[in-house]
Design a protein around this motif. Structure first.
Motif, short mmCIF file in Angstrom:
data_model
loop_
_atom_site.label_atom_id
_atom_site.label_comp_id
_atom_site.label_asym_id
_atom_site.label_seq_id
_atom_site.Cartn_x
_atom_site.Cartn_y
_atom_site.Cartn_z
N PHE A 26 16.90 9.11 4.61
CA PHE A 26 17.42 7.76 4.37
C PHE A 26 18.71 7.55 5.16
O PHE A 26 18.90 6.49 5.78
N GLY A 27 19.58 8.55 5.15
CA GLY A 27 20.82 8.45 5.92
C GLY A 27 20.57 8.30 7.41
O GLY A 27 21.26 7.54 8.09
N LEU A 28 19.57 9.01 7.93
CA LEU A 28 19.25 8.92 9.36
C LEU A 28 18.69 7.54 9.71
O LEU A 28 18.98 6.99 10.78
N LEU A 29 17.89 6.97 8.80
CA LEU A 29 17.29 5.67 9.08
C LEU A 29 18.32 4.54 9.10
O LEU A 29 18.17 3.57 9.85
N VAL A 30 19.34 4.66 8.28
CA VAL A 30 20.36 3.61 8.23
C VAL A 30 21.55 3.93 9.13
O VAL A 30 22.50 3.15 9.19
N LEU A 31 21.48 5.06 9.84
CA LEU A 31 22.59 5.45 10.72
C LEU A 31 22.91 4.39 11.78
O LEU A 31 24.09 4.15 12.07
N GLY A 89 9.94 -0.23 8.47
CA GLY A 89 10.90 -0.07 7.40
C GLY A 89 10.26 0.01 6.03
O GLY A 89 10.67 0.82 5.18
N THR A 90 9.22 -0.80 5.80
CA THR A 90 8.53 -0.77 4.51
C THR A 90 7.81 0.55 4.30
O THR A 90 7.89 1.17 3.23
N LEU A 91 7.09 1.01 5.33
CA LEU A 91 6.39 2.30 5.22
C LEU A 91 7.38 3.44 5.01
O LEU A 91 7.13 4.35 4.20
N ALA A 92 8.51 3.40 5.73
CA ALA A 92 9.51 4.45 5.58
C ALA A 92 10.12 4.43 4.17
O ALA A 92 10.29 5.49 3.55
N ALA A 93 10.43 3.25 3.66
CA ALA A 93 11.02 3.14 2.33
C ALA A 93 10.06 3.64 1.26
O ALA A 93 10.46 4.37 0.33
N ILE A 94 8.78 3.29 1.37
CA ILE A 94 7.79 3.75 0.39
C ILE A 94 7.62 5.26 0.48
O ILE A 94 7.52 5.95 -0.55
N GLY A 95 7.61 5.80 1.70
CA GLY A 95 7.51 7.24 1.86
C GLY A 95 8.68 7.97 1.24
O GLY A 95 8.51 9.00 0.56
N PHE A 128 18.07 -2.27 7.93
CA PHE A 128 18.24 -3.31 6.91
C PHE A 128 16.98 -3.44 6.06
O PHE A 128 17.07 -3.66 4.85
N VAL A 129 15.82 -3.32 6.70
CA VAL A 129 14.57 -3.42 5.95
C VAL A 129 14.44 -2.24 4.98
O VAL A 129 14.05 -2.41 3.82
N VAL A 130 14.79 -1.05 5.44
CA VAL A 130 14.72 0.13 4.58
C VAL A 130 15.60 -0.05 3.35
O VAL A 130 15.20 0.24 2.22
N VAL A 131 16.80 -0.57 3.55
CA VAL A 131 17.75 -0.75 2.44
C VAL A 131 17.21 -1.77 1.44
O VAL A 131 17.23 -1.53 0.21
N THR A 132 16.73 -2.92 1.92
CA THR A 132 16.27 -3.97 1.00
C THR A 132 14.99 -3.56 0.26
O THR A 132 14.85 -3.81 -0.94
N VAL A 133 14.05 -2.92 0.97
CA VAL A 133 12.80 -2.51 0.32
C VAL A 133 13.05 -1.36 -0.65
O VAL A 133 12.50 -1.33 -1.75
N TYR A 134 13.90 -0.42 -0.25
CA TYR A 134 14.19 0.72 -1.13
C TYR A 134 14.87 0.25 -2.41
O TYR A 134 14.63 0.79 -3.49
N ALA A 135 15.73 -0.77 -2.29
CA ALA A 135 16.37 -1.33 -3.48
C ALA A 135 15.33 -1.95 -4.41
O ALA A 135 15.42 -1.82 -5.64
N GLY A 136 14.32 -2.61 -3.84
CA GLY A 136 13.27 -3.16 -4.67
C GLY A 136 12.40 -2.10 -5.32
O GLY A 136 11.96 -2.25 -6.47
N LEU A 137 12.18 -1.00 -4.62
CA LEU A 137 11.37 0.09 -5.16
C LEU A 137 12.04 0.76 -6.35
O LEU A 137 11.36 1.32 -7.21
N SER A 138 13.36 0.70 -6.40
CA SER A 138 14.07 1.34 -7.52
C SER A 138 13.76 0.67 -8.85
O SER A 138 13.99 1.26 -9.91
N ASN A 139 13.21 -0.54 -8.81
CA ASN A 139 12.88 -1.26 -10.04
C ASN A 139 11.41 -1.10 -10.45
O ASN A 139 10.97 -1.70 -11.42
N ILE A 140 10.65 -0.31 -9.70
CA ILE A 140 9.22 -0.14 -9.98
C ILE A 140 9.01 1.12 -10.82
O ILE A 140 9.57 2.18 -10.55
N ASP A 141 8.21 0.98 -11.83
CA ASP A 141 7.82 2.12 -12.67
C ASP A 141 6.76 2.94 -11.92
O ASP A 141 5.71 2.42 -11.55
N ARG A 142 7.06 4.20 -11.69
CA ARG A 142 6.13 5.05 -10.93
C ARG A 142 4.79 5.22 -11.63
O ARG A 142 3.79 5.57 -11.00
N SER A 143 4.74 4.98 -12.94
CA SER A 143 3.48 5.13 -13.66
C SER A 143 2.46 4.08 -13.24
O SER A 143 1.25 4.25 -13.44
N TRP A 144 2.93 2.95 -12.66
CA TRP A 144 2.00 1.91 -12.21
C TRP A 144 1.08 2.45 -11.12
O TRP A 144 -0.12 2.22 -11.15
#
Length: 266
Positions: A101-106, A82-88, A146-162
């Motif tokens: 994303f829709g297929l993963l949470v289906l 889930g973490t690798l998928a969310a980061i990808g 569930f992992v994809v959803v929670t990790v993806y939500a956390g990634l939305s707060n990360i600045d891509r410039s990092w």
């Protein structure tokens, strides 16, 4: 004035809804303390732990141990995938990523019985039926969403410039993920791992379809016990499931509170 009244009404309705959902579960605690051989509410002067002692029998202990092993395995597999998928998906930033994303949470919206029926035949052909690996993979196929959803939500707060900054300083793609992205989404990863474990710990439908005699998890043992004999030991086992779920929810709330405090500090 009117706005305050509406808020109080909504708050009251929310608490009533929570009570309607939670209070019936709490009944199992007094029932588990009955001194009788059938399900009943005990009197205060005849509380007994005899049915908790039943959980120390080999059959129940084995089912608890198997549930823990499978739950931990499910958490590891689900968090990794889930973490690798969310980061990808976060890196893709395209219309295709929304589709994936829709297929993963289906599996989260598909009835478990439909998923279980499909897995029953496939697991037989692959030799995964009634095995630890097969049960872990079956639970993970549902929990990974569930992992994809929670990790993806956390990634939305990360600045891509990092990540770009890390790459410009000589870090490889893997190093930028491990040293920059993963630490910043650790609350989401921990939440996802917790959800995955609890889902596996409580799951019975998938387990019934992909196991037979070798694998006997705690929910499956409770199901069999209900079918054969309504023993108050079932309430004792169920109370353990409820306590673990409550602890998981409380931990999730603590993680969310820490993450919110971190945002406010920034």
């Amino acid at each position: 004035m009117g706005s305050g009244w509406r808020f109080k009404a909504i708050l009251f309705g929310a608490w009533m809804g929570a009570a309607y959902l939670i209070l019936p579960m709490l009944v199992i605690f007094p029932v588990s303390l009955t001194d009788k051989r059938f399900l009943s509410l005990p009197s205060l002067d005849k509380l007994s732990l005899r049915h908790y002692e039943t959980l120390l029998e080999p059959t129940w202990l084995s089912s608890i141990g198997q549930s823990i092993v499978i739950g931990v395995g499910c958490a590891i597999v689900s968090v990794t995938l889930g973490t690798l998928a969310a980061i990808g998906l976060w890196r893709m930033r395209s219309a295709l990523s929304d589709t994936l994303f829709g297929l993963l949470v289906l599996p989260l919206v598909v009835p478990p019985i439909a998923t279980a029926l499909g897995m029953y035949g496939v697991w037989h052909r692959l030799g995964l039926f009634d095995s630890y690996l097969g049960t872990i993979l079956a639970h993970s196929a549902w929990a990974v969403g569930f992992v994809v959803v929670t990790v993806y939500a956390g990634l939305s707060n990360i600045d891509r410039s990092w990540e770009r900054a890390a790459r410009s300083l000589g870090a490889s793609a893997a190093q930028s993920v491990w040293w920059v992205i993963v630490p910043n989404v650790m609350p989401g990863i921990l939440s996802g791992a917790l959800f995955a474990f609890v889902i596996s710990w409580d799951e019975v439908i998938l387990t019934l379809f992909v196991t037979s005699r070798e694998i006997n998890t705690l929910p499956k043992q409770i199901f069999v016990a209900i079918r054969d004999n309504v023993d108050p030991a079932i309430a004792s086992a169920a109370s353990g499931l409820v306590v673990l779920t409550m602890v998981a929810v409380a931990f999730q709330g603590w993680v969310a509170a820490r993450r919110q405090r971190g945002k406010n500090a920034i």
